[in-house]
Design a protein around this motif. Sequence first.
Motif, PDB file in Angstrom:
ATOM      1  N   GLU A 182      38.533  63.087  48.996  1.00  0.00           N
ATOM      2  CA  GLU A 182      38.191  62.638  47.647  1.00  0.00           C
ATOM      3  C   GLU A 182      38.913  61.341  47.301  1.00  0.00           C
ATOM      4  OE1 GLU A 182      39.089  65.918  45.092  1.00  0.00           O
ATOM      5  OE2 GLU A 182      37.258  67.023  45.617  1.00  0.00           O
ATOM      6  N   TYR A 183      40.153  61.188  47.773  1.00  0.00           N
ATOM      7  CA  TYR A 183      40.853  59.930  47.522  1.00  0.00           C
ATOM      8  C   TYR A 183      40.139  58.770  48.213  1.00  0.00           C
ATOM      9  CZ  TYR A 183      43.916  56.008  47.936  1.00  0.00           C
ATOM     10  OH  TYR A 183      44.402  54.721  47.907  1.00  0.00           O
ATOM     11  N   ILE A 184      39.747  58.954  49.468  1.00  0.00           N
ATOM     12  CA  ILE A 184      39.069  57.872  50.195  1.00  0.00           C
ATOM     13  C   ILE A 184      37.754  57.518  49.509  1.00  0.00           C
ATOM     14  CG2 ILE A 184      38.071  57.194  52.409  1.00  0.00           C
ATOM     15  CD1 ILE A 184      40.115  59.116  53.736  1.00  0.00           C
ATOM     16  N   ASP A 185      37.034  58.531  49.017  1.00  0.00           N
ATOM     17  CA  ASP A 185      35.812  58.263  48.244  1.00  0.00           C
ATOM     18  C   ASP A 185      36.125  57.418  47.014  1.00  0.00           C
ATOM     19  OD1 ASP A 185      33.879  59.528  49.819  1.00  0.00           O
ATOM     20  OD2 ASP A 185      34.174  61.476  48.853  1.00  0.00           O
ATOM     21  N   ARG A 186      37.169  57.784  46.287  1.00  0.00           N
ATOM     22  CA  ARG A 186      37.537  57.021  45.079  1.00  0.00           C
ATOM     23  C   ARG A 186      37.966  55.612  45.429  1.00  0.00           C
ATOM     24  NH1 ARG A 186      42.065  58.800  42.957  1.00  0.00           N
ATOM     25  NH2 ARG A 186      42.444  60.701  44.160  1.00  0.00           N
ATOM     26  N   LYS A 187      38.722  55.500  46.507  1.00  0.00           N
ATOM     27  CA  LYS A 187      39.212  54.186  46.915  1.00  0.00           C
ATOM     28  C   LYS A 187      38.068  53.260  47.286  1.00  0.00           C
ATOM     29  CE  LYS A 187      42.659  51.417  47.827  1.00  0.00           C
ATOM     30  NZ  LYS A 187      43.540  50.923  46.752  1.00  0.00           N
ATOM     31  N   SER A 188      36.994  53.811  47.799  1.00  0.00           N
ATOM     32  CA  SER A 188      35.855  52.979  48.200  1.00  0.00           C
ATOM     33  C   SER A 188      35.184  52.308  47.012  1.00  0.00           C
ATOM     34  CB  SER A 188      34.823  53.835  48.949  1.00  0.00           C
ATOM     35  OG  SER A 188      34.175  54.752  48.069  1.00  0.00           O
ATOM     36  N   GLN A 189      35.422  52.826  45.793  1.00  0.00           N
ATOM     37  CA  GLN A 189      34.849  52.207  44.603  1.00  0.00           C
ATOM     38  C   GLN A 189      35.604  50.944  44.213  1.00  0.00           C
ATOM     39  OE1 GLN A 189      31.988  53.592  43.409  1.00  0.00           O
ATOM     40  NE2 GLN A 189      32.303  54.912  45.208  1.00  0.00           N
ATOM     41  N   ASN A 190      36.811  50.771  44.770  1.00  0.00           N
ATOM     42  CA  ASN A 190      37.606  49.579  44.466  1.00  0.00           C
ATOM     43  C   ASN A 190      38.369  49.145  45.718  1.00  0.00           C
ATOM     44  OD1 ASN A 190      38.791  47.518  43.025  1.00  0.00           O
ATOM     45  ND2 ASN A 190      40.309  48.816  42.019  1.00  0.00           N
ATOM     46  N   PRO A 191      37.646  48.772  46.777  1.00  0.00           N
ATOM     47  CA  PRO A 191      38.287  48.524  48.065  1.00  0.00           C
ATOM     48  C   PRO A 191      39.172  47.283  48.104  1.00  0.00           C
ATOM     49  CG  PRO A 191      35.985  47.890  48.147  1.00  0.00           C
ATOM     50  CD  PRO A 191      36.185  48.573  46.826  1.00  0.00           C
ATOM     51  N   ASP A 192      39.032  46.391  47.154  1.00  0.00           N
ATOM     52  CA  ASP A 192      39.826  45.160  47.166  1.00  0.00           C
ATOM     53  C   ASP A 192      41.131  45.284  46.404  1.00  0.00           C
ATOM     54  OD1 ASP A 192      37.993  43.674  48.705  1.00  0.00           O
ATOM     55  OD2 ASP A 192      36.720  43.409  46.947  1.00  0.00           O
ATOM     56  N   CYS A 280      38.725  60.773  59.837  1.00  0.00           N
ATOM     57  CA  CYS A 280      38.221  59.578  60.521  1.00  0.00           C
ATOM     58  C   CYS A 280      36.784  59.271  60.111  1.00  0.00           C
ATOM     59  CB  CYS A 280      38.315  59.761  62.035  1.00  0.00           C
ATOM     60  SG  CYS A 280      39.992  59.751  62.682  1.00  0.00           S
ATOM     61  N   ASP A 281      35.953  60.296  60.027  1.00  0.00           N
ATOM     62  CA  ASP A 281      34.556  60.081  59.624  1.00  0.00           C
ATOM     63  C   ASP A 281      34.467  59.503  58.219  1.00  0.00           C
ATOM     64  OD1 ASP A 281      33.683  61.033  62.049  1.00  0.00           O
ATOM     65  OD2 ASP A 281      33.183  63.051  61.312  1.00  0.00           O
ATOM     66  N   LYS A 282      35.318  59.962  57.332  1.00  0.00           N
ATOM     67  CA  LYS A 282      35.299  59.449  55.958  1.00  0.00           C
ATOM     68  C   LYS A 282      35.770  57.995  55.918  1.00  0.00           C
ATOM     69  CE  LYS A 282      34.329  61.514  52.828  1.00  0.00           C
ATOM     70  NZ  LYS A 282      33.051  61.623  52.040  1.00  0.00           N
ATOM     71  N   LEU A 283      36.778  57.662  56.711  1.00  0.00           N
ATOM     72  CA  LEU A 283      37.229  56.267  56.782  1.00  0.00           C
ATOM     73  C   LEU A 283      36.120  55.367  57.311  1.00  0.00           C
ATOM     74  CD1 LEU A 283      40.803  56.851  58.270  1.00  0.00           C
ATOM     75  CD2 LEU A 283      40.297  56.070  55.940  1.00  0.00           C
ATOM     76  N   LYS A 284      35.395  55.852  58.296  1.00  0.00           N
ATOM     77  CA  LYS A 284      34.282  55.065  58.855  1.00  0.00           C
ATOM     78  C   LYS A 284      33.140  54.935  57.852  1.00  0.00           C
ATOM     79  CE  LYS A 284      35.331  56.423  63.623  1.00  0.00           C
ATOM     80  NZ  LYS A 284      34.935  57.264  64.776  1.00  0.00           N
ATOM     81  N   GLU A 285      32.869  56.001  57.130  1.00  0.00           N
ATOM     82  CA  GLU A 285      31.785  55.988  56.131  1.00  0.00           C
ATOM     83  C   GLU A 285      31.982  54.871  55.118  1.00  0.00           C
ATOM     84  OE1 GLU A 285      30.389  58.802  52.370  1.00  0.00           O
ATOM     85  OE2 GLU A 285      31.323  59.763  54.133  1.00  0.00           O
ATOM     86  N   HIS A 286      33.231  54.605  54.750  1.00  0.00           N
ATOM     87  CA  HIS A 286      33.501  53.604  53.726  1.00  0.00           C
ATOM     88  C   HIS A 286      34.087  52.307  54.298  1.00  0.00           C
ATOM     89  CE1 HIS A 286      32.435  56.329  50.552  1.00  0.00           C
ATOM     90  NE2 HIS A 286      33.364  57.213  50.880  1.00  0.00           N
ATOM     91  N   ASP A 287      33.910  52.101  55.608  1.00  0.00           N
ATOM     92  CA  ASP A 287      34.330  50.860  56.279  1.00  0.00           C
ATOM     93  C   ASP A 287      35.829  50.592  56.155  1.00  0.00           C
ATOM     94  OD1 ASP A 287      31.708  50.248  57.119  1.00  0.00           O
ATOM     95  OD2 ASP A 287      31.247  49.336  55.177  1.00  0.00           O
ATOM     96  N   PHE A 288      36.631  51.635  56.118  1.00  0.00           N
ATOM     97  CA  PHE A 288      38.085  51.486  56.122  1.00  0.00           C
ATOM     98  C   PHE A 288      38.675  51.612  57.525  1.00  0.00           C
ATOM     99  CE2 PHE A 288      37.925  53.208  51.596  1.00  0.00           C
ATOM    100  CZ  PHE A 288      38.259  51.994  51.015  1.00  0.00           C
ATOM    101  N   TYR A 289      37.945  52.237  58.417  1.00  0.00           N
ATOM    102  CA  TYR A 289      38.515  52.659  59.701  1.00  0.00           C
ATOM    103  C   TYR A 289      39.086  51.493  60.503  1.00  0.00           C
ATOM    104  CZ  TYR A 289      38.812  55.209  64.161  1.00  0.00           C
ATOM    105  OH  TYR A 289      39.244  55.790  65.323  1.00  0.00           O
ATOM    106  N   ASP A 290      38.323  50.399  60.609  1.00  0.00           N
ATOM    107  CA  ASP A 290      38.756  49.288  61.455  1.00  0.00           C
ATOM    108  C   ASP A 290      40.011  48.602  60.929  1.00  0.00           C
ATOM    109  OD1 ASP A 290      36.715  49.757  63.188  1.00  0.00           O
ATOM    110  OD2 ASP A 290      35.439  48.109  62.506  1.00  0.00           O
ATOM    111  N   ASN A 291      40.258  48.704  59.624  1.00  0.00           N
ATOM    112  CA  ASN A 291      41.424  48.058  59.033  1.00  0.00           C
ATOM    113  C   ASN A 291      42.546  49.059  58.746  1.00  0.00           C
ATOM    114  OD1 ASN A 291      42.735  45.682  57.996  1.00  0.00           O
ATOM    115  ND2 ASN A 291      42.420  46.464  55.928  1.00  0.00           N
ATOM    116  N   THR A 292      42.516  50.187  59.453  1.00  0.00           N
ATOM    117  CA  THR A 292      43.507  51.238  59.203  1.00  0.00           C
ATOM    118  C   THR A 292      44.275  51.570  60.472  1.00  0.00           C
ATOM    119  OG1 THR A 292      42.142  52.198  57.448  1.00  0.00           O
ATOM    120  CG2 THR A 292      43.846  53.600  58.404  1.00  0.00           C
ATOM    121  N   ASN A 293      45.604  51.562  60.365  1.00  0.00           N
ATOM    122  CA  ASN A 293      46.478  52.046  61.431  1.00  0.00           C
ATOM    123  C   ASN A 293      46.690  53.539  61.224  1.00  0.00           C
ATOM    124  OD1 ASN A 293      47.275  49.438  62.717  1.00  0.00           O
ATOM    125  ND2 ASN A 293      48.109  49.033  60.678  1.00  0.00           N
ATOM    126  N   ILE A 294      46.316  54.328  62.219  1.00  0.00           N
ATOM    127  CA  ILE A 294      46.377  55.779  62.109  1.00  0.00           C
ATOM    128  C   ILE A 294      47.445  56.318  63.053  1.00  0.00           C
ATOM    129  CG2 ILE A 294      45.109  57.943  62.385  1.00  0.00           C
ATOM    130  CD1 ILE A 294      42.546  56.408  61.774  1.00  0.00           C
TER     131      ILE A 294
END
Length: 494
Positions: A182-192, A280-294
């Motif tokens: 749910e946090y990743i979903d919320r964050k996707s509304q304001n990714p910048d 990981c799937d949620k990060l990819k859904e909102h285009d965060f995955y490539d810019n995330t160190n896991i």
Amino acid sequence: MSQKPNIVLFVADQMRCDSLHHMGNEASVTPNLDNILEEGISFENAYCQNPVCVPSRCSFLTGLYPHTTGHRTMHYLQRHEDEPNILKEMKDNGYEVIWIGRNDVVPGDKAKTIYCDEYYDGVSFENKRDSTNNQFTPQGTSREITEEDIKDDNFYSFYIGKLKDGNGYGKQDWNCIQSALEYIDRKSQNPDSKPFFLYCTISFPHPPYACEDPWYSMIDRSLVPTRRPSIATLKDRASMLYGIESKQNLQNWSEERFTELRATYLAMVSRFDHQFGMICDKLKEHDFYDNTNIFVYSDHGDYTGDYNITEKVQNCFENPISNIPLLIKPSKHFEVKPRKTKALAELLDLPATIADMCNIELSYTQFGKSLVHVLSGDEEHKDAVFCEGGRIHGEVQAMEKGHGPTSPYWPRLSTQSSEGPEHTKALMCRMGNLKYTIRLYEKDELYDLEKDPLELNNVVDLPEYQDIIMKFKERILYYYMETADFVPQGRDQR
């Protein structure tokens, strides 16, 4: 999208390194963790700095060894706001810090305001950053324990087996995953906006050993690795292990029962893997995955029936409890050579690695070393790694008293209360394929992992190893001299 990389720490509790399929466990089902090898690295030889929860977490969140600030017991957490912590550091450096799940770092009567922007404990979906008395405690049905319960040879085993579903024991982990999604979903509304630091730390595969389907039934029992033999059959070992084994009452268990317990543990690991895949799937859904160190790792391991012992112990260092998984999937702008690496690493290297990846300066003295250079192919990181625990005689505050025979932890904790040598200070140092443990009040230990990977034969007295032991002692002296303490930041008025 923010130029600074995001950080995700996805943390298990009590997961041993050899519980992963890509580490050679044929019974294990961990496809999401195994897939990290396609774009990141997995450490074969990563070690925690203490094999129980609180000291380990206080270490890997600070970059300080347990002895440096006295964090050597489950009952001594970070009490003071001026104690360093990577969560505070990231918050102070412009990151939105989201803490989800287990605590075991900040006392329950203290708020987490200075450490994070939001905190979710898995009991509810309410942000409890400013609340106190919010410890993460697995839910379950309590009942009065009888003498017959205690005499049952299953009572101290931590074994439950198949769960009906995920709505009882283990539900808090699912709530934690939902909070993270749910946090990743919320964050996707304001990714910048601010980059995020997501610290999601759940309870599986910490005992009791129990799991629901489909994971419970996924594990092929015929492929479960053979366990290490009973400690009672081995010589020159820590008295702590002999004490626990004599009290856990598992001596008459069949191999089939131990296999079932170990398979259930692997099912819990598989459920953890599935939940990691959801993140990981949620990060990819909102285009965060490539810019995330896991980072994926565990605070310590678990005996899981090895040596006829379940759970863990605070001052012994066999690989099942000290050698933990550590996997890193870097953001796309880092050079990486995907692989399993044999480089020696420590969990306390995490703060230095995170700071390096995010191009920030840590504001305090610490002893970790960035792992970024290992990503690109280096196979040498540290010449030695350390794990420590125990106490001196008379340190009653480190005994962790308060558990009677009705507690499943009684075999370990009653042994810790002894004023014999059982719970006394010890330090493990690994260099190359040799592991040396120096003990304050009893016999030291040395294991040649190349010849004896199961750590069955203590060769500390053999003449051919005496020169090597002297090198270990010199290295340990240097270690203590370098890390025994540090001068706190700032100056006090005189």
